[in-house]
Design an enzyme around this catalytic site. Structure first.
Site, mmCIF file in Angstrom:
data_model
loop_
_atom_site.group_PDB
_atom_site.id
_atom_site.type_symbol
_atom_site.label_atom_id
_atom_site.label_comp_id
_atom_site.label_asym_id
_atom_site.label_seq_id
_atom_site.Cartn_x
_atom_site.Cartn_y
_atom_site.Cartn_z
ATOM 1 C CD GLU A 13 -3.115 -0.369 0.165
ATOM 2 O OE1 GLU A 13 -3.079 0.549 -0.458
ATOM 3 O OE2 GLU A 13 -4.201 -1.481 -0.047
ATOM 4 C CB SER A 52 -29.729 -32.964 50.068
ATOM 5 O OG SER A 52 -30.831 -33.556 50.340
#
Length: 693
Positions: free
Chosen positions: A85, A345
């Site tokens: 680029e 429990s």
């Protein structure tokens, strides 16, 4: 002379013009700065404890724009990007004169645009301030903005803006979002083919989207690979090898873990942008996978929740609030880790722990499992049957209800609730009710997180642990007294570690307990090893009954699968502390061979003597026996009442012999808290807790 004067005037005017132009441009630059503040709007991110992405949220305009630093990206990708680029990116001031001159010359010569002259700085200017048309004024503005950006930011910062804002098709912006969506991974390590595709897509993101235009994407990738500047970066043969790699053909979902925790973080600090949690992504992934698979086997309206914590720090490392956040049928938006439900429990281990601590029982003490009436309260076992005489060890492993209530009647429900407060766990009682025997079978409300916090103390040798909330609350150890003494904790863990795993699950080396609430509304299972504790809840968020649901059959298989899929190595449970051991029934003192308290709480042998009471040392006393000097003196023990002979226990371990005297001696092993218990011939007991110095 006249010519010199004219030249001087001309130079002066020129200098004034240049200075004025410079000042004007500088003033214009300050008056019309580039809109860099817009570039700061990124997707909020929820991260795990190691900085890994758990979940991201779209920006207000619906973009997936993940903030990307230079160090977040594969260095080879960065070299390829610059080479393709903007080869002179590190040298120019925003505009590349050579590239600009070449582009103008080609335009004049060919009558059309042959190559562009946009630098990365110019592309950043366009990304943060999009132009409506491709006009000459727009291009000139882009040139000016690039120079302005270069004046304000370093090259690293400019590159970071490009990495964050570059378009990749649809609503994907930035290299991280694209890498996650197309490759399913962060861009820290990319193949050559992956890097080339990410370089190529921003030039024409919609027409090159690999999930829609695979051939166009492949062609664009090859164009990058054959660029000579890119080839120089890659080295011989790399481009040819990369050209043969397949192009991804579908878009993946970005990470979306811990939905409830992420939503809670956003609500608490809506503008933070980044939220660090205590979760571990690998653990969270495993738990959520188990939740998805388990929910497929549950009824449509049944949900589940899980909490996993590290007891060494108190950090929540995994949390699942529901089976599926988006499943309306299961009310998936409700975080069931924070909802109060009946624990069934699962509180029984703490009752047994208190009984061990007070010396009322040992593991092989015989206790009755027969119908009993506790002032009108008549507990029944889950299967409506009774086992008769069983050992305390068997009673806890089988989760028998009547023995648990017998022990709770002996230790006292209020004392159990006080112990929970030591761990900053506060079960909720029904309105206007004092603690009663029903709390042993689930007659209180508790959240999954609180239950895990209580069990964290069992995994941490009895020392209470404060769990964080996964976001901003700081976890850690709770100062003060232990929830239970180490010897009592060891006895409980030793029993629970020998409970058979549910059918189809393999042994993992964990201790665990299950529970089912009244009316089949909640199924629970909580397990722990030497470092981690995991809790599982299954039920309907609307508190409706689920026929057939049970802790052992429903929640326990999920617990074992989740422990396995979490990926954490199993840490062995702590070794027995000093004074803790499992004695055979024949080796127990006579008073501990059978638990002899009746359902009413009275001693079965209706002796006329008052119950034994320890008069020295008093409860909570600090006694200096020279422990700090290494030469510990014996401690005199005195009691009143009770029926001889007497059995003394220190930290649950019987002293050498029975005694008919009301005075005895005990030499501690070292400094620290100790629990002293005396049991008389009728089985009545008294305990005190002292600190030896």
């Amino acid at each position: 002379m006249k010519q010199r004067w004219k030249l001087s005037i001309g130079l002066g005017i020129g200098l004034v013009f240049v200075v004025g132009l410079a000042l004007g441009l500088d003033a214009a630059d300050r008056t019309f700065p580039p809109p860099l503040e817009k570039a700061q709007v990124v997707s909020p991110e929820v991260l795990d404890a190691d900085g890994e992405l758990l979940r991201a949220f779209a920006t207000p305009e619906g973009r997936w724009r993940l903030k990307t630093a230079v160090e977040d990206v594969d260095p080879r990708f960065l070299k390829m990007l610059v080479a393709y680029e903007d080869r002179r990116f590190w040298d120019h001031g925003g505009v590349d004169p050579l590239a600009l001159g070449r582009a103008v010359l080609q335009l004049v010569t060919n009558g059309r645009i042959v190559s562009g002259a946009s630098t990365l700085s110019m592309q950043v200017a366009r990304l943060i301030e999009p132009r409506e048309t491709r006009s000459m004024p727009a291009k000139l503005l882009q040139l000016a903005r690039a120079v302005q950006i270069e004046r304000r930011l370093s090259k690293q910062e400019i590159l970071q803006l490009y990495l964050t804002h570059a378009p990749y098709g649809g609503n994907l912006e930035g290299v991280r979002a694209a890498s996650l969506a197309y490759f399913g991974k962060e861009p820290r390590r990319l193949t050559v083919a992956e890097a080339a595709l990410l370089v190529a897509l921003p030039q024409s993101p919609e027409s090159r989207r690999p999930d829609r235009h695979v051939e166009a994407a492949k062609t664009a990738r090859e164009r990058v690979l054959v660029r000579s500047a890119v080839a120089d970066v890659l080295g011989d043969g790399e481009a040819d090898r990369a050209a043969g790699d397949a192009v991804p053909t579908r878009r993946l979902q970005l990470p979306a873990y811990a939905a409830h925790l992420a939503e809670a973080a956003i609500r608490k600090q809506p503008k933070a942008g980044e939220y660090r949690t205590t979760l571990k992504r690998s653990i969270q992934q495993g738990l959520e996978q188990v939740a998805r698979e388990a929910s497929a086997k549950l009824a449509p309206k049944v949900s589940l929740a899980m909490v996993m914590a590290d007891v060494t720090t108190g950090a929540i490392v995994g949390e699942v609030g529901s089976a599926d956040y988006f499943d309306a049928g299961r009310s998936g938006w409700i975080d069931m880790t924070r909802v109060y439900r009946s624990p069934g429990s699962t509180l029984k281990p703490f009752i047994y722990g208190l009984a061990f601590e007070q010396g009322l029982v040992s593991q092989e003490t015989i206790i009755e499992d027969r119908p009993a009436d506790f002032f009108g309260y008549r507990p029944k076992n889950f299967d409506m049957s009774y086992q008769g005489d069983v050992s305390v060890r068997q009673a806890l492993q089988l989760s028998l209800n009547v023995p648990a209530v017998r022990l709770l009647d002996a230790v006292g429900p209020s004392r159990l609730m006080i112990r929970f407060r030591r761990a900053e766990v506060r079960p909720v009682l029904p309105p206007n009710e004092a603690p009663g025997l029903a709390i042993g079978l689930g007659g209180v409300g508790i959240t999954l997180k609180e239950l895990v916090q209580a069990y964290a103390a069992l995994a941490n040798r009895g020392n209470p642990v404060r769990l964080g909330n996964g976001i901003e609350e700081q976890p850690g150890m709770i100062d003060g007294e232990p929830l239970l003494e180490p010897q009592a904790v060891w006895n409980v863990a030793d029993i629970l570690s020998d409970v058979l795993p549910p059918q189809g699950s393999r042994r993992l080396g964990i201790a665990y307990k299950t529970g089912t609430s009244y009316g089949y509304r909640d199924a629970w299972s909580v397990g722990f090893d030497g470092r981690y504790v995991l809790g599982v809840w299954v039920g309907r968020p609307d508190n409706g009954a689920v026929p057939g649901i049970a802790g052992y059959q429903t929640a326990a298989p999920i617990l074992f699968e989740a422990f396995s899929k979490s990926g954490v190595p199993i840490t062995p449970l702590p070794a027995a502390p000093a004074g803790a051991m499992r004695l055979a029934q024949s080796d127990l003192p006579i008073s501990q061979r059978r638990f002899s308290m009746t359902a009413s709480g009275l001693i079965s042998a209706s002796a006329r003597e008052p119950a034994p009471q320890i008069v020295y040392p008093p409860e909570g006393a600090r006694v200096d026996l020279g422990a700090g000097l290494g030469d510990i003196s014996p401690l005199v023990l005195k009691l009143q009442g009770g029926r001889a002979p007497f059995r003394w226990l220190a930290n649950g371990r019987p002293l050498n012999e029975l005694s008919r005297r009301r005075t005895s001696e005990w030499t501690p092993d070292g400094a620290g808290y100790s629990t002293l218990t005396v049991i008389d011939a009728a089985g009545r007991a008294a305990s005190v807790r002292v600190f030896v110095e």
